[in-house]
Design an enzyme around this catalytic site. Structure first.
Site, mmCIF file in Angstrom:
data_model
loop_
_atom_site.group_PDB
_atom_site.id
_atom_site.type_symbol
_atom_site.label_atom_id
_atom_site.label_comp_id
_atom_site.label_asym_id
_atom_site.label_seq_id
_atom_site.Cartn_x
_atom_site.Cartn_y
_atom_site.Cartn_z
ATOM 1 N N SER A 142 0.864 -1.174 0.000
ATOM 2 C CA SER A 142 0.000 0.000 0.000
ATOM 3 C C SER A 142 0.899 1.221 0.000
ATOM 4 O O SER A 142 1.704 1.396 0.918
ATOM 5 C CB SER A 142 -0.878 -0.028 1.255
ATOM 6 O OG SER A 142 -1.601 1.175 1.383
ATOM 7 N N LYS A 168 -1.091 -1.086 -4.474
ATOM 8 C CA LYS A 168 -2.301 -0.319 -4.140
ATOM 9 C C LYS A 168 -1.860 1.101 -3.839
ATOM 10 O O LYS A 168 -0.865 1.299 -3.148
ATOM 11 C CB LYS A 168 -2.980 -0.966 -2.936
ATOM 12 C CG LYS A 168 -3.762 -0.039 -2.010
ATOM 13 C CD LYS A 168 -4.465 -0.832 -0.921
ATOM 14 C CE LYS A 168 -4.599 -0.013 0.360
ATOM 15 N NZ LYS A 168 -5.173 -0.833 1.453
ATOM 16 N N LYS A 170 -3.068 5.089 -2.584
ATOM 17 C CA LYS A 170 -4.091 5.882 -1.914
ATOM 18 C C LYS A 170 -4.552 6.982 -2.870
ATOM 19 O O LYS A 170 -3.721 7.564 -3.583
ATOM 20 C CB LYS A 170 -3.506 6.500 -0.645
ATOM 21 C CG LYS A 170 -3.132 5.477 0.412
ATOM 22 C CD LYS A 170 -4.372 4.810 0.985
ATOM 23 C CE LYS A 170 -3.998 3.856 2.105
ATOM 24 N NZ LYS A 170 -5.193 3.257 2.735
ATOM 25 N N ASP A 195 -7.240 2.916 -3.044
ATOM 26 C CA ASP A 195 -7.925 2.936 -1.751
ATOM 27 C C ASP A 195 -8.257 4.383 -1.408
ATOM 28 O O ASP A 195 -7.364 5.215 -1.278
ATOM 29 C CB ASP A 195 -7.025 2.328 -0.669
ATOM 30 C CG ASP A 195 -7.722 2.179 0.678
ATOM 31 O OD1 ASP A 195 -8.890 2.600 0.798
ATOM 32 O OD2 ASP A 195 -7.095 1.640 1.623
ATOM 33 N N GLU A 220 -11.024 0.319 -3.304
ATOM 34 C CA GLU A 220 -11.238 0.038 -1.887
ATOM 35 C C GLU A 220 -11.920 1.217 -1.189
ATOM 36 O O GLU A 220 -11.477 2.361 -1.320
ATOM 37 C CB GLU A 220 -9.869 -0.262 -1.244
ATOM 38 C CG GLU A 220 -9.959 -0.697 0.210
ATOM 39 C CD GLU A 220 -8.578 -1.093 0.768
ATOM 40 O OE1 GLU A 220 -7.652 -1.343 -0.038
ATOM 41 O OE2 GLU A 220 -8.426 -1.122 1.998
ATOM 42 N N ASP A 245 -13.377 -2.057 3.293
ATOM 43 C CA ASP A 245 -12.443 -2.122 4.419
ATOM 44 C C ASP A 245 -13.189 -1.582 5.649
ATOM 45 O O ASP A 245 -13.811 -2.352 6.401
ATOM 46 C CB ASP A 245 -11.192 -1.286 4.053
ATOM 47 C CG ASP A 245 -10.190 -1.093 5.184
ATOM 48 O OD1 ASP A 245 -10.493 -1.449 6.329
ATOM 49 O OD2 ASP A 245 -9.086 -0.556 4.928
ATOM 50 N N LYS A 269 -9.247 -6.991 8.292
ATOM 51 C CA LYS A 269 -8.218 -6.516 9.213
ATOM 52 C C LYS A 269 -8.558 -7.055 10.589
ATOM 53 O O LYS A 269 -9.655 -6.827 11.099
ATOM 54 C CB LYS A 269 -8.175 -4.990 9.250
ATOM 55 C CG LYS A 269 -7.520 -4.340 8.040
ATOM 56 C CD LYS A 269 -7.485 -2.833 8.168
ATOM 57 C CE LYS A 269 -6.884 -2.207 6.916
ATOM 58 N NZ LYS A 269 -7.124 -0.746 6.870
ATOM 59 N N GLY A 297 -3.652 -3.963 6.191
ATOM 60 C CA GLY A 297 -2.614 -3.616 7.172
ATOM 61 C C GLY A 297 -2.922 -2.294 7.837
ATOM 62 O O GLY A 297 -3.698 -1.487 7.314
HETATM 63 O O1 OSB Z 1 -7.001 1.737 4.566
HETATM 64 O O2 OSB Z 1 -5.759 0.069 4.328
HETATM 65 C C1 OSB Z 1 -5.964 1.162 4.848
HETATM 66 C C2 OSB Z 1 -2.913 2.263 6.854
HETATM 67 C C3 OSB Z 1 -3.524 2.891 7.921
HETATM 68 C C4 OSB Z 1 -4.893 2.981 7.947
HETATM 69 C C5 OSB Z 1 -5.659 2.441 6.908
HETATM 70 C C6 OSB Z 1 -5.048 1.794 5.850
HETATM 71 C C7 OSB Z 1 -3.655 1.725 5.815
HETATM 72 C C8 OSB Z 1 -2.915 1.148 4.718
HETATM 73 C C9 OSB Z 1 -1.509 0.692 5.006
HETATM 74 O O3 OSB Z 1 -3.323 1.076 3.591
HETATM 75 C C10 OSB Z 1 -1.349 -0.781 4.952
HETATM 76 C C11 OSB Z 1 -0.013 -1.176 5.514
HETATM 77 O O4 OSB Z 1 0.961 -1.080 4.779
HETATM 78 O O5 OSB Z 1 0.050 -1.557 6.698
HETATM 79 MG MG MG Z 2 -8.126 0.499 3.273
#
Ligand code: OSB
Ligand code: MG
Length: 378
Positions: A142, A168, A170, A195, A220, A245, A269, A297
């Site tokens: 991510s 992925k 953001k 995401d 996402e 999510d 998660k 994550g």
């Molecule tokens: O939406 O998946 C998410 C990190 C913090 C809060 C929300 C998210 C995330 C990530 C990071 O996308 C995932 C990771 O590398 O741990």
């Molecule tokens: Mg997410």
């Protein structure tokens, strides 16, 4: 585990540590540079221990929980309920804590610690104790919002050349389509997803229709966490699968989302859903409905990462997750060895009992901000 081999919980040790991230992580809801992480360590009466990691963030911007609220909920409510319920199995922790509404990241930290303890007592790797079957798990990354599309492309280059199987990124309003276009121009065929962390509304449907042209693996959490109805309306208007999510907190949420057609993929998660037992129920329901799941994550340190690896070995985790190498986040992790990812973008679940990684207590001491010891003796 034989029936006489039940757990006798003796003590809970809560430790908050603070760890700087190697690189800031930016999403539509904010920017993280340092993590405040609560480690839950449970002991049985023989002195054996199990570890869990709370995935609550520093601020209530992903969901309502924070490290501070989780600490309070565990000390004031979760620990006393565990004592009162005389918990003897990890699978009973969820029921014991059910009276606490929400606050699943707080409850999940303790729940995961009891699973680790129980797996160790059974001399089994946690992933096998949970019923996992995968000898390798598939890894994606991510990537947070970057200052420029150019910087994002450099990050993508690095992750692809490391072997990660899925990228992925953001997105947020105003920083979406151009990023996808830039990556697709360079990498027409990689597994790519976006995401939004709930940054859009149904009025943005035209953007999502445009994104349909870029062969994304999924979009996402485009809309608000509670909005399964609008997600269903959006999914009906676009081809790209929606993955939820933030919206999926319980097995019932997963059922409702699939019944409404609000998504075609689920991100599980561990913390968000309150631990391994609920995660497995969501997984099982998704498998029954032929819906793929993957492990999300929360910028975890090693203990959380190890629990994510264990969960990801369940058969329904058929898409690459966000569980990646320790070195992407930390100069030095709190487990040994650190989590490593192969050139093929895979993690091999460890063979040792419990989470299967050695917890570096000295490292935890050096990062410690506060500690509280709570008796769990009945
Ligand atoms: O939406 O998946 C998410 C990190 C913090 C809060 C929300 C998210 C995330 C990530 C990071 O996308 C995932 C990771 O590398 O741990
Ligand atoms: Mg997410």
């Amino acid at each position: 585990m034989s029936s006489e081999n039940v757990i006798h919980l003796e003590r809970l040790e809560l430790t908050e540590i603070e760890m700087p991230l190697k690189w800031p992580f930016e999403t539509s809801f904010g920017r993280t540079t340092r993590r405040r992480i609560i480690i839950a360590k449970v002991f049985d009466r023989d002195g054996a221990a199990g570890y869990g990691e709370c995935t609550a963030s520093e601020d209530p911007f992903y969901n309502h929980e924070t490290a501070d609220t989780a600490w309070l909920i565990i000390v004031k409510y979760a620990a006393p309920l565990l004592v009162g319920a005389k918990v003897e199995r990890a699978a009973q922790v969820g029921d014991a804590l059910a009276r606490i509404r929400g606050n699943r990241m707080a409850k999940g930290a303790v729940e995961a610690a009891v699973w680790d303890l129980e797996a160790r007592a059974s001399n089994l790797p946690l992933w096998k104790h949970l019923g996992g079957t995968r000898a390798e798990i598939d890894c994606g990354v991510s990537i947070g919002l970057q200052e420029t599309p150019q910087k994002l492309l450099e990050k993508v280059d690095r992750e692809i050349s490391s072997g990660y199987q899925r990228i992925k990124i953001k997105i947020k309003p105003g920083r979406d389509l151009e990023l996808v276009k830039a990556i697709r121009a360079r990498y027409p065929a990689i597994l790519l997803s976006v995401d939004a962390n709930s940054a859009y509304t149904l009025s943005d449907v035209d953007l999502f229709k445009e994104l349909d042209q870029y062969n994304l693996l999924m979009i996402e959490q485009p809309l608000a966490p509670g909005d399964l109805v609008d997600h269903s309306k959006l999914q009906r208007q676009i081809v790209t699968p929606i993955c939820l999510d933030e919206s999926i907190i319980t097995e019932a949420d997963a059922r409702h989302a699939l019944e409404l057609g609000s998504c075609r993929i689920i991100n599980i998660k561990l913390g968000r859903v309150g631990g391994h037992a609920e995660a497995r129920r969501i997984h099982d329901h998704a498998v029954e409905r032929s819906i793929p799941v993957w492990c999300g994550g929360m910028l975890e340190a090693g203990i959380g990462r190890a629990h994510n690896i264990a969960m990801s070995t369940l058969s329904g985790f058929t898409l690459p997750g966000d569980v990646s190498a320790s070195e992407r986040y930390w100069e030095q992790d709190i487990i040994e060895p650190p989590v490593v990812v192969s050139r093929e973008g895979k993690i091999t679940p460890p063979a040792g009992a419990g989470i299967g990684y050695r917890v570096n207590e000295q490292r935890i001491e050096s990062l410690k901000v506060r500690r509280e010891e709570i008796s769990l003796r009945v």
